[in-house]
Motif scaffolding. Structure first.
Motif, PDB file in Angstrom:
ATOM      1  N   ASP A 118    -106.320   5.769 -20.732  1.00 26.10           N
ATOM      2  CA  ASP A 118    -106.531   3.932 -20.167  1.00 26.10           C
ATOM      3  C   ASP A 118    -105.643   2.772 -20.823  1.00 26.10           C
ATOM      4  N   PRO A 119    -104.965   2.757 -21.373  1.00 20.80           N
ATOM      5  CA  PRO A 119    -104.512   1.839 -21.958  1.00 20.80           C
ATOM      6  C   PRO A 119    -104.823   0.807 -22.783  1.00 20.80           C
ATOM      7  N   SER A 120    -105.412  -0.079 -21.336  1.00 20.22           N
ATOM      8  CA  SER A 120    -106.341  -1.230 -21.359  1.00 20.22           C
ATOM      9  C   SER A 120    -106.928  -0.659 -23.175  1.00 20.22           C
ATOM     10  N   LYS A 121    -107.285  -0.073 -23.480  1.00 16.47           N
ATOM     11  CA  LYS A 121    -108.206   0.583 -24.578  1.00 16.47           C
ATOM     12  C   LYS A 121    -107.397   0.565 -25.291  1.00 16.47           C
ATOM     13  N   VAL A 122    -106.188   0.715 -25.389  1.00 12.81           N
ATOM     14  CA  VAL A 122    -105.245   0.549 -26.555  1.00 12.81           C
ATOM     15  C   VAL A 122    -105.014   0.055 -27.636  1.00 12.81           C
ATOM     16  N   SER A 123    -105.567  -0.387 -28.768  1.00 11.05           N
ATOM     17  CA  SER A 123    -104.596  -1.289 -29.109  1.00 11.05           C
ATOM     18  C   SER A 123    -103.163  -1.529 -29.802  1.00 11.05           C
ATOM     19  N   PHE A 124    -102.485  -1.752 -29.213  1.00 11.49           N
ATOM     20  CA  PHE A 124    -101.228  -1.775 -29.665  1.00 11.49           C
ATOM     21  C   PHE A 124     -99.958  -2.543 -30.627  1.00 11.49           C
ATOM     22  N   PRO A 125    -101.153  -4.159 -30.970  1.00 11.17           N
ATOM     23  CA  PRO A 125    -100.555  -4.541 -32.278  1.00 11.17           C
ATOM     24  C   PRO A 125    -101.370  -3.638 -33.423  1.00 11.17           C
ATOM     25  N   GLU A 126    -102.125  -2.436 -33.106  1.00 12.97           N
ATOM     26  CA  GLU A 126    -102.872  -2.441 -34.270  1.00 12.97           C
ATOM     27  C   GLU A 126    -101.826  -0.834 -34.735  1.00 12.97           C
ATOM     28  N   ILE A 127    -101.240   0.172 -33.905  1.00 15.36           N
ATOM     29  CA  ILE A 127    -100.099   0.673 -33.747  1.00 15.36           C
ATOM     30  C   ILE A 127     -98.916   0.027 -34.103  1.00 15.36           C
ATOM     31  N   ALA A 128     -97.979  -1.510 -33.976  1.00 16.83           N
ATOM     32  CA  ALA A 128     -97.051  -2.162 -34.483  1.00 16.83           C
ATOM     33  C   ALA A 128     -97.316  -2.142 -35.532  1.00 16.83           C
ATOM     34  N   LYS A 129     -99.078  -2.729 -36.842  1.00 15.20           N
ATOM     35  CA  LYS A 129     -99.263  -2.702 -37.927  1.00 15.20           C
ATOM     36  C   LYS A 129     -99.320  -1.394 -39.013  1.00 15.20           C
ATOM     37  N   ALA A 130     -99.430  -0.417 -38.149  1.00 17.99           N
ATOM     38  CA  ALA A 130     -99.633   0.969 -38.859  1.00 17.99           C
ATOM     39  C   ALA A 130     -98.341   1.399 -39.330  1.00 17.99           C
ATOM     40  N   VAL A 131     -97.037   0.891 -38.425  1.00 14.12           N
ATOM     41  CA  VAL A 131     -96.016   1.451 -39.151  1.00 14.12           C
ATOM     42  C   VAL A 131     -94.759  -0.269 -39.599  1.00 14.12           C
ATOM     43  N   ARG A 132     -95.828  -0.989 -39.936  1.00 14.47           N
ATOM     44  CA  ARG A 132     -95.233  -1.932 -40.305  1.00 14.47           C
ATOM     45  C   ARG A 132     -94.130  -2.881 -41.211  1.00 14.47           C
ATOM     46  N   ASP A 133     -94.598  -1.017 -42.433  1.00 14.36           N
ATOM     47  CA  ASP A 133     -94.163  -1.089 -43.625  1.00 14.36           C
ATOM     48  C   ASP A 133     -93.336  -0.263 -44.227  1.00 14.36           C
ATOM     49  N   LEU A 134     -93.065   0.604 -42.690  1.00 13.83           N
ATOM     50  CA  LEU A 134     -91.677   1.450 -42.538  1.00 13.83           C
ATOM     51  C   LEU A 134     -90.648   1.175 -41.715  1.00 13.83           C
ATOM     52  N   ASN A 135     -89.378   2.366 -42.499  1.00 12.85           N
ATOM     53  CA  ASN A 135     -88.188   1.631 -41.668  1.00 12.85           C
ATOM     54  C   ASN A 135     -88.587   2.286 -39.988  1.00 12.85           C
ATOM     55  N   LEU A 136     -88.898   1.770 -39.437  1.00  9.96           N
ATOM     56  CA  LEU A 136     -88.661   2.733 -37.892  1.00  9.96           C
ATOM     57  C   LEU A 136     -87.634   3.070 -37.394  1.00  9.96           C
ATOM     58  N   ASN A 137     -86.484   3.706 -37.437  1.00  8.78           N
ATOM     59  CA  ASN A 137     -85.415   3.981 -36.602  1.00  8.78           C
ATOM     60  C   ASN A 137     -85.560   4.914 -35.138  1.00  8.78           C
ATOM     61  N   VAL A 138     -86.121   5.559 -34.977  1.00  7.87           N
ATOM     62  CA  VAL A 138     -86.532   6.683 -33.734  1.00  7.87           C
ATOM     63  C   VAL A 138     -88.075   6.473 -33.334  1.00  7.87           C
ATOM     64  N   LEU A 139     -87.259   6.508 -32.562  1.00  3.87           N
ATOM     65  CA  LEU A 139     -89.201   6.908 -31.174  1.00  3.87           C
ATOM     66  C   LEU A 139     -89.099   8.126 -30.365  1.00  3.87           C
ATOM     67  N   VAL A 140     -89.601   9.074 -30.360  1.00  7.61           N
ATOM     68  CA  VAL A 140     -89.537   9.638 -29.556  1.00  7.61           C
ATOM     69  C   VAL A 140     -91.007  10.433 -27.728  1.00  7.61           C
ATOM     70  N   ASN A 141     -90.485   9.541 -26.733  1.00 11.35           N
ATOM     71  CA  ASN A 141     -91.792   9.959 -26.237  1.00 11.35           C
ATOM     72  C   ASN A 141     -91.698  11.021 -25.663  1.00 11.35           C
ATOM     73  N   ASN A 142     -92.908  11.784 -26.136  1.00  6.18           N
ATOM     74  CA  ASN A 142     -93.068  13.238 -25.149  1.00  6.18           C
ATOM     75  C   ASN A 142     -94.221  13.357 -25.518  1.00  6.18           C
ATOM     76  N   LEU A 143     -95.379  12.700 -25.554  1.00  2.55           N
ATOM     77  CA  LEU A 143     -96.659  12.426 -25.171  1.00  2.55           C
ATOM     78  C   LEU A 143     -97.184  12.383 -23.236  1.00  2.55           C
ATOM     79  N   GLY A 144     -97.419  13.534 -22.971  1.00  5.14           N
ATOM     80  CA  GLY A 144     -97.516  13.849 -21.684  1.00  5.14           C
ATOM     81  C   GLY A 144     -98.655  15.180 -21.673  1.00  5.14           C
ATOM     82  N   GLY A 145     -98.694  15.760 -20.153  1.00  4.60           N
ATOM     83  CA  GLY A 145     -99.412  16.436 -20.274  1.00  4.60           C
ATOM     84  C   GLY A 145     -99.176  17.214 -18.352  1.00  4.60           C
TER      85      GLY A 145
END
Length: 325
Positions: A118-145
């Motif tokens: 239920d992504p409405s329960k995810v704080s996406f701004p908090e995720i963005a904040k958690a990596v704000r100090d990093l040089n994030l260059n790569v994202l791998v969308n692997n989560l599934g099931g």
């Protein structure tokens, strides 16, 4: 003297059509094969705007393919953000990878099980904040099931809630996460987004939301790849279609040529970076299998798929029923 007669005109037309068809087959074959001979451009994403070590965020990274991606990216020189739904498993994975790669840094982001469904329960701004100090260059969308409760089932076997939650995990969450992290990928540039798909996107029966959501991710990869090109943004989008892989939570079978283990699969997957395609089979033997099946007459292919999957579905139902009783 002109020896051409109307009687050989059809033969000339057929000959021309045959030559054109042969050229088309040759072009398609080269078009399919060439990307597998191109060298990987993964190292390009080791560059950052400020010269500091780049980071890669891998979802579903506490085991299987996700963990293998984290390990392989760390071996290439990336620091890693591990995102998953089990804090304990993520902590264990972090400790293991830190031992393997003492020169790399690792960070954990936990999304609780109920949040991804239920992504409405995810704080996406908090995720963005958690990596704000990093040089994030790569994202791998692997989560599934896999499908809830069982690997195979008819659409009416699952509740509407189960289907909705599975769609959210497989399609909604990665789309919203990509949207959230895209500004960071552009800011730190060049950026890379890898979406993990499946050859089940062909429409495999008894997987009512698995294949369709994987198809969604591959179409999303194409859309976003064209979008960044139109906007002149330096972010590569790569959709990887995946076949059977051993060494995962869902498949403990011994690895074979056509079913690599997670580590070998990921090496092949990262070799596709910079191949010039928006969507491609990550492991070439998987692509070969798919290509050979595609050459079969449609009625034979459909009959084979229906028979095999029907057999496996019945076996799964019998196994499940026996286990319950």
């Amino acid at each position: 003297m002109n020896r051409y007669t109307p009687t050989n005109k059809p033969l000339a037309v057929l000959g021309a059509l045959g030559a054109l068809y042969g050229l088309r087959i040759g072009y398609d074959l080269l078009h399919s094969v060439i990307p597998y001979f191109r060298p990987s451009k993964l190292d390009r994403y080791l560059e950052t705007a400020d010269g500091k070590t780049p980071w890669a965020l891998v979802t579903g990274s506490n085991s299987g393919i996700g963990k293998a991606f984290a390990n392989e990216l760390a071996s290439h020189g990336f620091n890693i953000v591990l995102l998953g739904r089990s804090k304990e498993k993520l902590k264990a994975t972090k400790a293991e990878l830190q031992t393997r790669h003492p020169g790399r840094k690792f960070r954990i982001i936990v999304t609780l099980p109920g949040q991804c469904t239920d992504p409405s329960k995810v704080s996406f701004p908090e995720i963005a904040k958690a990596v704000r100090d990093l040089n994030l260059n790569v994202l791998v969308n692997n989560l599934g099931g896999a499908m809830p409760r069982a690997e195979f089932g008819t659409i009416d076997y699952y509740t509407t809630g189960e289907l909705t939650e599975h769609i959210n995990v497989m399609a909604t969450f990665p789309t919203l996460l990509t949207s959230t992290l895209f500004p960071a990928l552009m800011r730190n540039g060049p950026g890379l987004v890898i979406n993990i798909g499946s050859f089940a996107d062909e429409g495999i029966p008894y997987l009512p939301t698995y294949g369709p959501t994987k198809s969604f991710l591959m179409t999303s990869s194409k859309e976003l790849a064209r979008e960044v090109k139109c906007e002149g943004r330096d972010v590569e989008i790569l959709g990887l279609r995946v076949g059977l892989v051993s060494g995962t939570e869902l498949n403990k079978k011994k690895a074979t040529f056509f079913m690599p283990d997670a580590a070998d699969f990921v090496k092949s997957a990262l070799a596709r970076v910079g191949c010039g395609r928006m969507v491609i089979g990550a492991y070439w033997p998987h692509a070969l299998q798919s290509g050979l099946v595609g050459l079969l007459p449609e009625f034979i292919k459909e009959k084979g798929i229906s028979w095999e999957l029907s057999r496996r579905y019945k076996e799964e139902r019998e196994r499940t029923t026996t286990k319950q009783h």
